[in-house]
Design a protein around this motif. Structure first.
Motif, mmCIF file in Angstrom:
data_model
loop_
_atom_site.group_PDB
_atom_site.id
_atom_site.type_symbol
_atom_site.label_atom_id
_atom_site.label_comp_id
_atom_site.label_asym_id
_atom_site.label_seq_id
_atom_site.Cartn_x
_atom_site.Cartn_y
_atom_site.Cartn_z
ATOM 1 N N TRP A 239 -5.023 -6.843 4.914
ATOM 2 C CA TRP A 239 -4.375 -5.987 3.707
ATOM 3 C C TRP A 239 -5.435 -5.204 2.863
ATOM 4 N N ARG A 243 -6.192 -1.233 2.508
ATOM 5 C CA ARG A 243 -6.452 -0.480 1.250
ATOM 6 C C ARG A 243 -7.736 0.221 0.811
ATOM 7 N N SER A 301 -1.088 2.959 1.139
ATOM 8 C CA SER A 301 0.223 2.688 2.091
ATOM 9 C C SER A 301 -0.151 3.336 3.277
ATOM 10 N N ASP A 316 6.104 0.814 -0.903
ATOM 11 C CA ASP A 316 5.101 0.714 -1.988
ATOM 12 C C ASP A 316 4.076 -0.204 -1.798
ATOM 13 N N ASN A 317 2.722 0.282 -1.694
ATOM 14 C CA ASN A 317 1.401 -0.540 -1.496
ATOM 15 C C ASN A 317 1.597 -1.562 -0.093
ATOM 16 N N SER A 318 2.292 -0.786 0.957
ATOM 17 C CA SER A 318 2.670 -1.717 1.998
ATOM 18 C C SER A 318 2.071 -0.934 3.202
ATOM 19 N N GLU A 334 4.525 -4.342 -1.565
ATOM 20 C CA GLU A 334 3.494 -5.232 -0.946
ATOM 21 C C GLU A 334 3.879 -6.036 0.186
ATOM 22 N N ARG A 345 1.937 -10.041 1.453
ATOM 23 C CA ARG A 345 0.403 -9.974 1.298
ATOM 24 C C ARG A 345 -0.448 -10.887 1.512
#
Length: 392
Positions: A239, A243, A301, A316-318, A334, A345
């Protein structure tokens, strides 16, 4: 020069991804992590590369073949057997895998490097070899310093003022840790190392070979070096790696595709009207993906190729793997979507098919989608917080 990539592990800490993808094949923006390692080896003149394989070995072999298109030569050492017509992986441990190759035919005849197949690294291997030889080492271990509050996630290395290794601590508590220097899984060996590895049995570099070398007082050194090291040994590590890449923090990995909006990158032929999509970068969208009007994409993402993000869905943040269909109104915060699994996560996951939620998140190639029953809709409402709540 010669090198070894360790690629035989089952990758249990990265499940469910490693149910169908071996860990060295896990993509970093569509490129397998092991490919980055081969590029590094080639850059520093390591052209002959052995790879031990076991779990899902054919996935690795079919992609890399003989290494010609990557500018190196590759051969594979399979660890396992065929039983009742089925290929069964049976890894020998990292040191046992090395020994099997050497017993087959004396391949490692000079200083060689060993890399774990599950990390992005930007290391000056040429300088590492120079330091190793300067020490007169039989074995050297590349180390890094980490903040003291992170030591419990790693193997800690204790060495004297000359760098000779005196002890190891495997994931000690912060209070127990004798050092903030950790094992990065990058090793340099001389052929004499094989005198200390038994044949025909499972034997690990970290837990078996290294304590033996310490006990013998062998010329075994820590080489602290400043370099970029992104481990993907666990789901949270993967993860963070994605990012970091999207945020431009990993030097050796560029974001592919074309920048269609500030911080928004798209592969070939993405079907999206960006004026009707709520998007906040950094976001990467793979080729031949469709994003319907009204969708929301919040970075960092990654959306893989050939996906379908329906109207009103939120990413979203995935991380969304290829061929995923995210249904209308589904909110993913997430989360990692991989095949039939939705993963948090921190690695917690559930099976969408077993939960009767594969009409909300499913394979984009399916043609048999039907209107969900009232019971399925009720189940989705009950499990909605699992889909939308950030991982704790």
């Amino acid at each position: 020069m010669k090198a070894m990539i360790l690629a035989a592990g089952r990758g249990t800490r990265v499940q469910p991804i490693t149910h169908v993808i071996p860990k060295p094949m896990i993509p970093i923006l569509q490129k397998p992590v092991m490919e980055f390692l081969l590029e590094l080896l080639k850059e520093h003149g390591f052209k002959e590369v052995m790879v031990n394989v076991s779990h899902l070995a054919e996935e690795i072999e079919n992609y890399f073949r003989d290494g010609q298109r990557f500018g190196v030569e590759i051969a594979y050492s399979f660890e396992g057997r065929i039983e009742d017509g089925e290929l069964i992986g049976d890894a020998l441990g990292s040191a046992g895998g090395l020994k099997k190759i050497q017993d087959f035919q004396r391949f490692f005849d000079d200083t060689f490097v060993v890399l774990c197949g599950d990390a992005l690294i930007d290391l000056d291997l040429t300088e590492a070899v120079r330091r190793h030889r300067e020490k007169g080492a039989m074995a050297s271990l590349i180390t890094k310093r980490v903040p003291k509050d992170q030591v419990s996630s790693y193997g800690v290395v204790v060495s004297d003022q000359e760098g000779q290794i005196k002890a190891f601590q495997e994931k000690p508590t912060i209070e127990e840790a004798l050092s903030d220097t950790i094992n990065t899984g990058i090793y340099l060996f001389e052929p004499e190392i094989f005198d200390h590895i038994p044949s025909g049995q499972s034997f690990d570099i970290g837990s078996d070979l290294f304590p033996k070398l310490v006990e013998l007082g062998a010329p075994f050194y820590a080489l602290p070096m400043d370099f970029e090291w992104v481990d993907i040994g666990k789901v949270p590590d993967y993860w963070q790696a994605i990012r970091s890449v999207l945020q431009g923090e990993v030097r050796q990995v560029g974001i592919p595709g074309k920048q269609v909006r500030p911080g928004v990158y798209a592969g070939l032929n993405v079907a999206a009207n960006w004026d009707r999509i709520n998007v906040q970068g950094p976001v990467y969208v793979g080729g031949m993906t469709r994003i319907e009007d009204g969708a929301t994409l919040i970075g960092p993402s990654m959306i893989g190729p050939s996906c379908h993000i329906c109207e009103g869905a939120t990413i979203d943040n995935s991380i969304i793997f290829d061929y995923s269909r995210i249904g209308a109104g589904v909110q993913l915060v997430e989360k990692l979507v991989f095949g039939r699994y939705c993963v948090g996560r921190n690695g917690d996951h559930f099976d969408l098919q077993e939960a009767a939620l594969d009409w909300l998140i499913t394979d984009a190639r399916r043609q048999d989608l039907v209107e969900p029953s009232p019971q399925q809709k009720a189940m989705a409402e009950l499990l909605g917080t699992d889909l939308t709540a950030p991982a704790s």
